[in-house]
Design an enzyme around this catalytic site. Structure first.
Site, PDB file in Angstrom:
ATOM      1  CE  LYS B  97      62.208 -32.877  25.981  1.00 24.39           C
ATOM      2  NZ  LYS B  97      61.031 -32.788  25.125  1.00 24.39           N
ATOM      3  N   GLY B 158      52.103 -36.208  23.485  1.00 24.83           N
ATOM      4  CA  GLY B 158      51.225 -36.311  22.316  1.00 24.83           C
ATOM      5  C   GLY B 158      49.758 -36.488  22.634  1.00 24.83           C
ATOM      6  CB  ALA B 184      54.870 -34.156  27.434  1.00 23.46           C
ATOM      7  N   GLY B 185      51.888 -32.981  26.887  1.00 22.00           N
ATOM      8  CA  GLY B 185      50.510 -33.034  27.369  1.00 22.00           C
ATOM      9  C   GLY B 185      49.700 -31.781  27.097  1.00 22.00           C
ATOM     10  CG  ASN B 206      56.257 -31.313  18.634  1.00 16.26           C
ATOM     11  OD1 ASN B 206      55.840 -30.785  17.603  1.00 16.26           O
ATOM     12  ND2 ASN B 206      57.041 -32.354  18.580  1.00 16.26           N
ATOM     13  CB  THR B 207      51.384 -33.203  19.916  1.00 21.18           C
ATOM     14  OG1 THR B 207      52.501 -34.054  20.149  1.00 21.18           O
ATOM     15  CG2 THR B 207      50.316 -33.991  19.176  1.00 21.18           C
TER      16      THR B 207
END
Ligand code: SF4
Lengths: 369, 259
Positions: B97, B158, B184-185, B206-207
């Site tokens: 990635k 994040g 993301a987001g 992830n976050t």
């Protein structure tokens, strides 16, 4: 343009007048804002804001977890030498002090490296006093070459360098710089730095920027809390960090909040900074700069350090000795200052885990150029 | 029903990719992987510590997962390429990635450098999944450069703010002939479901999982949301209407005489 011109804007600023006129509704408005400006930041450093530490803490916690997760990076300092030509009134390595001086040989550096890396740590911060004679840049470069075999990230906390010298140490394998202004107030700076090259305020003030230009990866700045009114110093530290972060967006900027510790030859003229004050600084900084790294050292005691973890800390030292040769050698020097949290790396790791956080041993790697 | 996601010649059963950063402990990662049913795990190569069994993130990732090392820490194409090669040399496989970030304030990716790195690595045989700011033209360049999928952000990393870039991502889904993976987001399972309903091929989270009160259960929730969203997409959502179809229409009287 350098940060000095930013500093000048605030040199004659009426801090007390500004801080006296703050109301509780100002604080609420700021805590609820998404983005806060420098006056908001100063507002959060006020006496009035002290009543709202819990609200600030909730937000700081949330911002930190969002940006960094529940992780704390661990590193340890490695003292290479305590020879110093300066007379800083607050430091035990001061040339006037009759202490045992020592500089590690390359064999001893290797021994220290082995001892530290056996604890699992992969990030190391090397320190020296200021002596271009005893510890010239070439000595630092050679030390870094040895340390590269044992560590993934090597930072330096040494005397300020020129831009091409920063390039030289980066080429050797350094990726991080720690350099504290000690005190942003130029007059106090002049007073506490009695003699020696460190008297040059602007050369030190612009050192982080020179390192940014030389393409240093991580830069940590800070004020030695206790030398001046902490509100002003914390404010200027935050502004300095923002200045660097805005201008050099590819550099990771961190802030450290060291408080004066007892040492050999004690400095008398201290402005006290309580635990509560320290917490307020940390929270205000996090709300002002959500992505800034915040380091807390073993100068602070175990209990406070553990309680600070959820409030915004992203890095902490562990298994610390502030003596030259303190990790392996039997012939240690005198220390720079007394550390307060004497826990080993394993103990630190357990403490972090028990708070529901992950201790990170490696968060960087050298890719050779 | 034939609904396959194939990337780099591998058929993936799960359309949820998971990141390994920010967890309170590496020990929860195996359970997160299990409860989410994910097959693709991304991790920052800079956190891989081969010299320590306990500190090495790879020890916590089941062998049957596809590793997607990322180039986090890279500030330009050259660094991303070096990290990718290193990942391969360390035995992390040939998926990569690309993450090129030179903005430490918002962590926004540099599309230009990302395209350069993609081109070099695709030529070297990597399965390249570039992370990018959603931009159709840059995505087209990534396709030309040999990307295996394209990973636009829904909101800055994040932030858990959801699909703030929805319109741009939809255009990419409509126009780009590669899997679009929203990275993301994504902050809630409903965001993930929404991205899947729009036709995204997969999402990376992830976050939102790592910082949840119970990461293992949250991972399960995301797994289910992604499945639900995909199912909705392939069953073709009914058309949206501006006006309600009233059960007693206002103009019904016009037809009354005909009775
Ligand atoms: S603070 Fe640094 S420069 Fe000043 S006396 Fe101590 S070691 Fe020397």
């Amino acid at each position: 343009m350098s940060f000095y011109s930013e500093y000048l804007k605030y040199k004659n600023f009426q801090f007390n007048k500004f801080l006296e006129n703050i109301t509780s509704s100002d604080i609420f408005r700021i805590i609820n804002k998404d983005k806060i400006d420098e006056y908001d930041f100063l507002t959060l450093l006020s006496n009035e804001a002290e009543k709202y530490l819990e609200e600030m803490a909730q937000k700081a916690h949330q911002l930190t977890v969002q940006n960094f997760g529940k992780t704390i990076l661990l590193y340890t300092p490695l003292y290479l030498s305590n020879f110093c030509v300066n007379r800083c009134s607050y430091c035990g390595f001061n040339i006037e002090n009759k202490i045992k001086r020592k500089k590690l040989t390359f064999e001893e550096i290797e021994e220290e490296a082995k001892a530290i890396s056996s604890t699992g740590l992969r990030h190391v911060l090397i320190l020296t006093g200021e002596s271009r004679k005893e510890t010239p840049v070439s000595y630092i470069v050679d030390a870094v070459k040895i340390l590269k075999k044992y560590f993934d990230s090597i930072s330096i906390e040494i005397y300020p360098l020129k831009e091409d010298e920063y390039r030289e140490v980066i080429k050797a394998g350094v990726d991080g710089l720690t350099i504290y202004q000690e005190v942003y107030d130029e007059d106090i700076y002049d007073k506490v730095h009695i003699a020696g090259p460190k008297k040059n305020y602007r050369f030190r003030l612009n050192a982080p920027e020179r390192a940014c230009k030389a393409r240093m990866r991580n830069i940590s700045i800070g004020a030695l809390l206790g030398l001046n009114d902490w509100r002003k110093e914390a404010f200027l530290t935050g502004l300095h960090a923002k200045y660097l972060q805005d201008k050099y967006s590819d550099v990771e900027i961190s802030v450290s909040l060291p408080r004066i510790r007892p040492h050999i030859g004690v400095y008398e003229d201290i402005y006290p900074v309580s635990d509560k004050n320290l917490v307020q600084i940390m929270l205000a900084l996090r709300l002002f700069l959500p992505r800034i790294g915040i380091t807390i050292s073993t100068r602070e005691n175990q209990k406070l350090r553990d309680n600070l973890i959820p409030l915004g800390v992203t890095k902490t030292s562990a298994g610390v000795s502030t003596e030259v040769g303190g990790h392996s050698s039997k012939t240690k020097s005198d220390s720079q200052f007394e550390i307060s949290d004497k826990r080993s790396v394993i103990e630190m790791k357990k403490a972090i885990l028990s708070r529901g956080y992950q201790p990170v041993f490696k968060d960087w790697m050298q890719i050779d150029y | 029903m034939m609904d396959k996601l194939i990337i780099g010649g591998i058929e993936l059963k799960s359309r949820l990719f998971i990141g390994t950063g920010k967890f309170p402990s590496k020990k929860v990662i195996p359970d997160v992987i299990k409860s989410s049913k994910t097959q693709v795990i991304t991790m920052a190569l800079r956190r891989v510590d081969l010299s320590s069994k306990e500190e090495n993130i790879l020890e916590y990732i089941p062998k049957d997962c596809i590793l997607l090392p990322n180039t986090s820490g890279a500030r330009n194409a050259e660094e991303a390429v070096r990290i990718a090669r290193l990942a391969k040399a360390l035995g992390c496989g040939n998926w990569i990635k690309i993450e090129v970030i030179s903005d430490n304030k918002y962590l926004l990716p540099d599309n230009y450098e990302t395209i350069k790195a993609t081109e070099i690595l695709a030529k070297e045989g990597f399965i390249v999944l570039p992370y990018m700011s959603p931009d159709l033209i840059a995505a087209k360049r990534l396709v030309e450069a040999g990307a295996a999928a394209v990973m636009p952000l829904g909101a800055p990393i994040g932030t858990n703010r959801g699909l703030k870039t929805k319109e741009l991502i939809q255009i990419m889904i409509d126009e780009i002939d590669l899997p679009i993976i929203v990275d993301a987001g994504i902050g809630k399972p409903s965001d993930a479901a929404e991205a899947m309903e729009m036709g995204a091929a997969a999402v990376l989270v992830n976050t939102a999982i790592a910082t949840a009160g119970d990461p293992v259960k949250m991972a399960e929730a995301f797994g289910l949301a992604v499945e639900a969203g995909r199912l909705a997409y392939i069953s073709k959502l009914g058309p949206e209407k501006k006006f309600a179809e009233a059960s007693s229409p206002l103009t019904g009287f016009l037809n009354e005489g005909e009775k």
